[in-house]
Design an enzyme around this catalytic site. Structure first.
Site, mmCIF file in Angstrom:
data_model
loop_
_atom_site.group_PDB
_atom_site.id
_atom_site.type_symbol
_atom_site.label_atom_id
_atom_site.label_comp_id
_atom_site.label_asym_id
_atom_site.label_seq_id
_atom_site.Cartn_x
_atom_site.Cartn_y
_atom_site.Cartn_z
ATOM 1 N N LYS A 36 0.855 -1.202 0.000
ATOM 2 C CA LYS A 36 0.000 0.000 0.000
ATOM 3 C C LYS A 36 0.886 1.245 0.000
ATOM 4 C CE LYS A 36 -0.246 -0.162 5.049
ATOM 5 N NZ LYS A 36 -1.041 -0.636 6.203
ATOM 6 N N ARG A 134 -10.752 -0.119 14.574
ATOM 7 C CA ARG A 134 -10.608 0.609 13.311
ATOM 8 C C ARG A 134 -11.637 0.053 12.328
ATOM 9 N NH1 ARG A 134 -4.688 0.854 10.566
ATOM 10 N NH2 ARG A 134 -5.040 -1.383 10.370
ATOM 11 N N TYR A 259 14.315 31.317 4.593
ATOM 12 C CA TYR A 259 13.242 32.152 5.152
ATOM 13 C C TYR A 259 13.548 32.621 6.565
ATOM 14 C CZ TYR A 259 10.415 30.662 1.194
ATOM 15 O OH TYR A 259 9.947 30.441 -0.072
HETATM 16 C C1 LIG Z 1 -0.348 -1.603 6.809
HETATM 17 C C2 LIG Z 1 -0.890 -2.876 7.296
HETATM 18 C C3 LIG Z 1 -0.034 -3.971 7.515
HETATM 19 C C4 LIG Z 1 1.470 -3.888 7.383
HETATM 20 O O1 LIG Z 1 2.005 -3.191 8.479
HETATM 21 P P1 LIG Z 1 3.591 -3.171 8.773
HETATM 22 O O2 LIG Z 1 3.661 -2.674 10.156
HETATM 23 O O3 LIG Z 1 4.205 -2.241 7.805
HETATM 24 O O4 LIG Z 1 4.073 -4.553 8.609
HETATM 25 C C5 LIG Z 1 -0.618 -5.162 7.864
HETATM 26 N N1 LIG Z 1 -1.951 -5.279 8.033
HETATM 27 C C6 LIG Z 1 -2.800 -4.246 7.834
HETATM 28 C C7 LIG Z 1 -4.254 -4.443 8.023
HETATM 29 C C8 LIG Z 1 -2.290 -3.007 7.482
HETATM 30 O O5 LIG Z 1 -3.126 -1.981 7.314
#
Ligand SMILES: *Cc1c(COP(=O)(O)O)cnc(C)c1O
Length: 379
Positions: A36, A134, A259
């Site tokens: 992702k 969540r 700045y």
């Molecule tokens: C992002 C995510 C992961 C991976 O998390 P990491 O800490 O990067 O391994 C796994 N499961 C879900 C549901 C996630 O949203």
């Protein structure tokens, strides 16, 4: 490439991490590789092939748009959306053979209808909430009854059920795991069997091998990020953020830089300007604390970091010239800042440092020491 600011993605290191993760979890644990957020900034499309050829079961993403980007690039790979997809978009999931997370009978029925309509059997994983609050079914008898109902629908295939750790400590982790297993057991005792039960992200996969079940969902560890505490595994960082100097000048003691003249020269100084700013994903919170590596030596980032550029004090580094390579951060070797150090200095976590890299910054893919692919999203 048309730009001197870029991230180098070392596919050999990605392969190395996949190999070590697979060896660690063993043959019976499948890997839903989390890509992702554009593969945590590494470019999901650019790394997907390496990950799948290293033995991942599926590519896991958060959103439908991420899933479709991968589907357009790769017809065959299994793609799994771990997040919610609104009712009106569920037909895309079916048409493009994407594995969807669900946690309502209503969505299961919508997918079932589209399955029938398109002559397919959409694959779903049920999200079960064990305390993160969540997404997912709340841990109740009604939820379990509804999941049993879902598992009886004819035109979808319930392949998996999963939960997610809040990582609130050893005791809380054990409680979440046990609640999850109890719920699964109840559902399975009423109807059938889940091919995949999964709860582990990166940290929990390494720290709690006994919780790995049939599948893990690692993100951070693919990219060489280590946040686990109890156990260790050998991993290599995949990303190095680089640029080149494009202006060098001498200024007199007392002159300001950037700045508000927030930084003022305490001595006559040599200042280099580099074409990287916060809009490239270099954190603005590195103002006053950032360091970059030039000629193998660390140089402080000075003054407020601008949107597209920032300045570096190179007074103590001999013979710095326009075009010289600058490493913003990398694997921490050869005097470079590691991503972990940047995260600390920038008051955030490692994943945020990785995912902030924007699409203005080209990705340069290296395999066997050679550039094999350059992705510049703007061209
Ligand atoms: C992002 C995510 C992961 C991976 O998390 P990491 O800490 O990067 O391994 C796994 N499961 C879900 C549901 C996630 O949203």
């Amino acid at each position: 490439m048309i730009r001197d600011t870029y991230v180098e993605i070392n596919l050999d290191n990605l392969k190395y991490n996949m190999k070590n993760i697979k060896e660690r979890v063993g043959e019976n644990v499948e890997i839903a590789a989390v890509v992702k957020a554009d593969g945590y900034g590494h470019g999901a499309v650019g790394i997907a092939k390496t990950i799948m050829e290293s033995g991942a079961y599926a590519l896991a993403v958060a959103t439908l748009s991420e899933a479709l980007e991968l589907r357009h690039a790769y017809e065959e790979y299994k793609i799994f959306i771990m997040g919610y997809t609104s009712d009106e978009y569920l037909e895309f999931v079916v048409k493009h053979d994407i594995i969807q997370t669900i946690f309502s009978l209503k969505q299961a029925q919508i997918l079932d209808r589209y399955g029938k309509l398109h002559g397919k059997k959409p694959v779903v994983h049920i999200k079960y909430d064990t305390g993160f609050n969540r997404l997912g079914y709340q841990d109740t008898a009604e939820s379990i009854a509804e999941i049993v109902q879902i598992s009886k629908l004819e035109n979808i295939r319930v392949e998996g059920i999963f939960s997610h750790f809040a990582l609130a400590g050893n005791e809380a982790n054990h409680k979440q795991f046990e609640d999850f297993m109890q719920a699964v057991q109840k559902i399975e005792s009423e109807n059938g069997h889940f091919k995949f039960k999964h709860i582990c992200d990166s940290i929990s996969a390494i720290d709690y091998p006994q919780f790995n079940l049939d599948m893990i969902r690692p993100g951070a560890i693919l990219y060489g990020m280590k946040s686990f505490r109890k156990n260790d595994i050998d991993l290599k960082p995949v990303m190095t953020f680089k640029t080149k100097i494009y202006h060098v000048k001498s200024i007199a003691e007392g002159e300001g830089v950037s700045y508000n003249y927030k930084w003022k020269a305490k001595r006559d100084s040599v200042i280099a300007t580099i074409p990287v700013g916060y809009s490239d994903g270099y954190p603005r919170t590195m103002t006053d604390v950032g360091q970059v590596t030039i000629h193998g030596r660390k140089a402080p980032v000075i003054g407020v970091i601008c949107m597209d550029q920032c300045m570096v004090d190179v007074t103590d580094i001999a013979n710095v010239q326009v075009g010289d390579e600058v490493t913003l951060y990398g694997d921490g070797k050869n005097n470079t800042l590691s991503i972990e150090e940047v995260a600390k200095l920038g008051h955030t976590n490692k994943n945020e440092i990785l995912t902030r890299i924007t699409r203005r910054t080209p990705r340069v893919y290296i395999e066997n020491g050679e550039v094999i692919n350059v992705v510049n999203h703007l061209l």
